[in-house]
Motif scaffolding. Sequence first.
Motif, mmCIF file in Angstrom:
data_model
loop_
_atom_site.group_PDB
_atom_site.id
_atom_site.type_symbol
_atom_site.label_atom_id
_atom_site.label_comp_id
_atom_site.label_asym_id
_atom_site.label_seq_id
_atom_site.Cartn_x
_atom_site.Cartn_y
_atom_site.Cartn_z
ATOM 1 N N LEU A 1 0.833 -1.225 -0.046
ATOM 2 C CA LEU A 1 -0.031 0.103 -0.071
ATOM 3 C C LEU A 1 0.788 1.398 0.044
ATOM 4 O O LEU A 1 0.294 2.618 -0.206
ATOM 5 C CB LEU A 1 -0.898 -0.090 1.305
ATOM 6 C CG LEU A 1 -2.124 -1.050 1.168
ATOM 7 C CD1 LEU A 1 -2.798 -0.927 2.630
ATOM 8 C CD2 LEU A 1 -2.897 -1.064 0.150
ATOM 9 N N TRP A 2 2.228 1.101 0.334
ATOM 10 C CA TRP A 2 3.107 2.320 0.418
ATOM 11 C C TRP A 2 2.431 3.412 1.478
ATOM 12 O O TRP A 2 3.267 3.237 2.540
ATOM 13 C CB TRP A 2 3.212 3.129 -0.737
ATOM 14 C CG TRP A 2 4.202 4.130 -0.652
ATOM 15 C CD1 TRP A 2 4.224 5.506 -0.652
ATOM 16 C CD2 TRP A 2 5.680 4.033 -0.417
ATOM 17 N NE1 TRP A 2 5.081 6.111 -0.449
ATOM 18 C CE2 TRP A 2 6.095 5.268 -0.208
ATOM 19 C CE3 TRP A 2 6.357 3.033 -0.272
ATOM 20 C CZ2 TRP A 2 7.653 5.472 -0.167
ATOM 21 C CZ3 TRP A 2 7.598 3.035 0.222
ATOM 22 C CH2 TRP A 2 8.362 4.166 0.227
ATOM 23 N N GLU A 3 1.594 3.838 1.493
ATOM 24 C CA GLU A 3 1.153 4.869 2.583
ATOM 25 C C GLU A 3 0.497 3.931 3.583
ATOM 26 O O GLU A 3 -0.759 3.936 3.584
ATOM 27 C CB GLU A 3 0.342 6.023 1.964
ATOM 28 C CG GLU A 3 1.078 7.016 1.287
ATOM 29 C CD GLU A 3 1.773 7.945 2.109
ATOM 30 O OE1 GLU A 3 1.261 8.676 2.716
ATOM 31 O OE2 GLU A 3 3.040 8.121 2.053
ATOM 32 N N THR A 4 1.129 3.654 4.554
ATOM 33 C CA THR A 4 0.666 2.831 5.722
ATOM 34 C C THR A 4 1.267 2.889 6.935
ATOM 35 O O THR A 4 1.341 2.125 7.801
ATOM 36 C CB THR A 4 0.452 1.245 5.354
ATOM 37 O OG1 THR A 4 -0.264 0.459 6.070
ATOM 38 C CG2 THR A 4 1.939 0.702 5.017
ATOM 39 N N THR A 5 1.800 4.369 7.235
ATOM 40 C CA THR A 5 2.408 4.404 8.708
ATOM 41 C C THR A 5 1.695 5.482 9.340
ATOM 42 O O THR A 5 2.133 5.427 10.585
ATOM 43 C CB THR A 5 3.853 4.937 8.379
ATOM 44 O OG1 THR A 5 3.815 5.907 7.306
ATOM 45 C CG2 THR A 5 4.636 3.656 7.575
ATOM 46 N N ALA A 6 1.091 6.231 8.849
ATOM 47 C CA ALA A 6 0.262 7.441 9.495
ATOM 48 C C ALA A 6 -0.960 6.880 10.002
ATOM 49 O O ALA A 6 -1.763 6.017 9.516
ATOM 50 C CB ALA A 6 0.258 8.642 8.600
ATOM 51 N N VAL A 7 -1.415 7.519 11.354
ATOM 52 C CA VAL A 7 -2.846 7.344 11.960
ATOM 53 C C VAL A 7 -3.930 7.177 10.932
ATOM 54 O O VAL A 7 -4.738 6.337 10.925
ATOM 55 C CB VAL A 7 -2.959 8.257 13.134
ATOM 56 C CG1 VAL A 7 -4.405 8.147 13.688
ATOM 57 C CG2 VAL A 7 -1.868 7.930 14.398
ATOM 58 N N PRO A 8 -4.181 8.325 10.061
ATOM 59 C CA PRO A 8 -5.120 8.300 9.147
ATOM 60 C C PRO A 8 -5.471 7.329 8.363
ATOM 61 O O PRO A 8 -6.561 6.657 7.843
ATOM 62 C CB PRO A 8 -5.130 9.828 8.274
ATOM 63 C CG PRO A 8 -4.200 10.557 9.184
ATOM 64 C CD PRO A 8 -3.360 9.660 9.788
ATOM 65 N N ASP A 9 -4.331 6.376 8.129
ATOM 66 C CA ASP A 9 -4.263 5.311 7.175
ATOM 67 C C ASP A 9 -4.500 4.018 8.063
ATOM 68 O O ASP A 9 -5.193 3.153 7.618
ATOM 69 C CB ASP A 9 -2.770 5.142 6.447
ATOM 70 C CG ASP A 9 -2.561 6.483 5.570
ATOM 71 O OD1 ASP A 9 -3.367 6.780 4.646
ATOM 72 O OD2 ASP A 9 -1.506 6.839 5.569
ATOM 73 N N ILE A 10 -3.916 4.114 9.122
ATOM 74 C CA ILE A 10 -3.673 2.748 9.740
ATOM 75 C C ILE A 10 -5.098 2.562 10.491
ATOM 76 O O ILE A 10 -5.503 1.310 10.703
ATOM 77 C CB ILE A 10 -2.674 2.603 11.003
ATOM 78 C CG1 ILE A 10 -1.267 2.653 10.210
ATOM 79 C CG2 ILE A 10 -2.707 1.383 11.672
ATOM 80 C CD1 ILE A 10 -0.268 2.812 11.149
ATOM 81 N N ARG A 11 -5.772 3.559 10.911
ATOM 82 C CA ARG A 11 -6.762 3.375 11.766
ATOM 83 C C ARG A 11 -8.206 2.819 10.725
ATOM 84 O O ARG A 11 -8.864 2.143 11.344
ATOM 85 C CB ARG A 11 -7.533 4.690 12.175
ATOM 86 C CG ARG A 11 -7.870 6.049 11.014
ATOM 87 C CD ARG A 11 -8.003 7.098 11.667
ATOM 88 N NE ARG A 11 -8.414 8.347 10.741
ATOM 89 C CZ ARG A 11 -8.448 9.697 10.809
ATOM 90 N NH1 ARG A 11 -8.007 10.150 12.104
ATOM 91 N NH2 ARG A 11 -8.768 10.323 9.871
ATOM 92 N N LYS A 12 -7.981 3.162 9.545
ATOM 93 C CA LYS A 12 -8.934 2.534 8.568
ATOM 94 C C LYS A 12 -8.590 0.926 8.426
ATOM 95 O O LYS A 12 -9.707 0.303 8.287
ATOM 96 C CB LYS A 12 -8.761 3.106 7.151
ATOM 97 C CG LYS A 12 -9.305 4.306 7.067
ATOM 98 C CD LYS A 12 -8.972 5.037 5.807
ATOM 99 C CE LYS A 12 -9.572 6.575 5.637
ATOM 100 N NZ LYS A 12 -9.258 7.014 4.170
ATOM 101 N N GLN A 13 -7.404 0.480 8.354
ATOM 102 C CA GLN A 13 -7.044 -0.615 8.489
ATOM 103 C C GLN A 13 -7.518 -1.575 9.734
ATOM 104 O O GLN A 13 -7.942 -2.813 9.798
ATOM 105 C CB GLN A 13 -5.717 -0.952 8.343
ATOM 106 C CG GLN A 13 -5.174 -0.463 6.883
ATOM 107 C CD GLN A 13 -3.434 -0.347 7.185
ATOM 108 O OE1 GLN A 13 -2.953 -1.128 7.988
ATOM 109 N NE2 GLN A 13 -2.933 0.448 6.367
ATOM 110 N N CYS A 14 -7.452 -0.917 10.809
ATOM 111 C CA CYS A 14 -7.855 -1.533 11.946
ATOM 112 C C CYS A 14 -9.356 -1.848 12.120
ATOM 113 O O CYS A 14 -9.850 -2.904 12.549
ATOM 114 C CB CYS A 14 -7.609 -0.687 13.190
ATOM 115 S SG CYS A 14 -5.724 -0.322 13.436
#
Length: 456
Positions: free
Chosen positions: A431-444
């Motif tokens: 996904l490349w962009e997967t280190t910032a909170v706005p990205d990870i919270r969706k994954q969770c």
Amino acid sequence: MRPTFGIVGGGFSGTMLAVHLIEQSAVPVRIFLFDRAAAFGSGVAYSTPNDKHLLNVRVGNMSAYDSRPEHFIKWLEACPQASDAKARGPFVSRGLYGQYLRSTLSACLAAHPASSMIGVDAEVTSLQAGEKSVQLQTSDGARHTVDRVALCVGNFPPALPVKPQATDGGEDHYIANPWSGGLSRIQKDDSVILVGTGLTMVDVVLDLHSRGHQGKITAVSRRGFMPLPHRDVGPYQAFLTADSLPKTIKALMRVVRREVEAASASGVDWRAVLDSMRPQTQALWRGLSIAERRRFLRHVRPYWEVHRHRVAQPVAAEIEELRNAGKLVVMAGRLQDVELGAEGVSMTVKARREKTVQRIQGTWLVNCSGPQLDYDRISDPLIRSLFDAGLARPDALSLGLDLGDDYRLIRRDGVASDVLFALGPPIRGNLWETTAVPDIRKQCEAVARYLTGTTG
């Protein structure tokens, strides 16, 4: 028997996955949260006690819930410890954010007393995966059996671009991982060499300065790039759409440059243009061929990092003040060799775009080169055991773990696992962009929704 989950890693992704599993499940669940540093609810990133270590994202974008954007702001308004947050502007300390995550986890557990979370302060060294269960082995000799496991291991410690040569006592002058607590050994007049000029370097410099350090600090990286500061910019109309994403890096750079020039002519800062790309960044990456992704990593990544991952204005101002005072020197050059001796550190740097070679000496060497991204070289026992057992494999670029649908790990044989999952930094290659909170919270939220819908 109630569903049981194992989560490896107690940082943001591990914490919020636990929260969503508890909140989304129709039945009570049991969770084992493993973290070798016992940093449950904050991880390494949000455990720092230094108030100068600020968030790199504005508080308005740091809610732990994607569907509740005001959650963090409301917590700040109600938290006595956050009384000075408004005065400090839109970037509060990372330690305070860690308190927020722990508070969110505690509130979740209190609201769902039938579910439970057990914190295990030990390292997961290996695991055995069956068709419907997983057994985890920890460094304290214990074994834990669960239904599903999610790897939320975050970033791995940095690796120097060249192997240091050490004589007797030389290793005592080298801090391989700046988050291991070794910075406290540096005396105020010691000279310090930092390898890397990114976000980790900024944190280390601020930490040393807050301790009253007066010695010279020299930071070295291949290009000498440093993170750029945030500025207050308004929204910018999206210029990339899902049906018109560039398929090559050359085309992408052409489109972005053209848009930045047009925005600048209208008095709009380039930051607004880059921020408008965020909703399409992952789709952009996934639409590139492997060859084009490699081209991005080789030619564009350093420029992307400093423009995309910016620092708070007070942080940038303090770093600039130290540079102007001569206390921080930034060099651009390629590291040739590193010698660690009983008296200190000596290293050779070939200056960028020049034929000159410089010898730099100091009392300490601190590795600030950023997280280790080459999963073929990572020595973490859990990752190695997964590869050795064929339970996982690196992605095509070795940036992380290969991933299938619903965040399931891809085994060595190419089949997606039914019991092993990953999210956050370990899935960077996908996904490349997967280190910032706005990205990870969706994954969770997505992973919890899948797990609570399939476990029974």
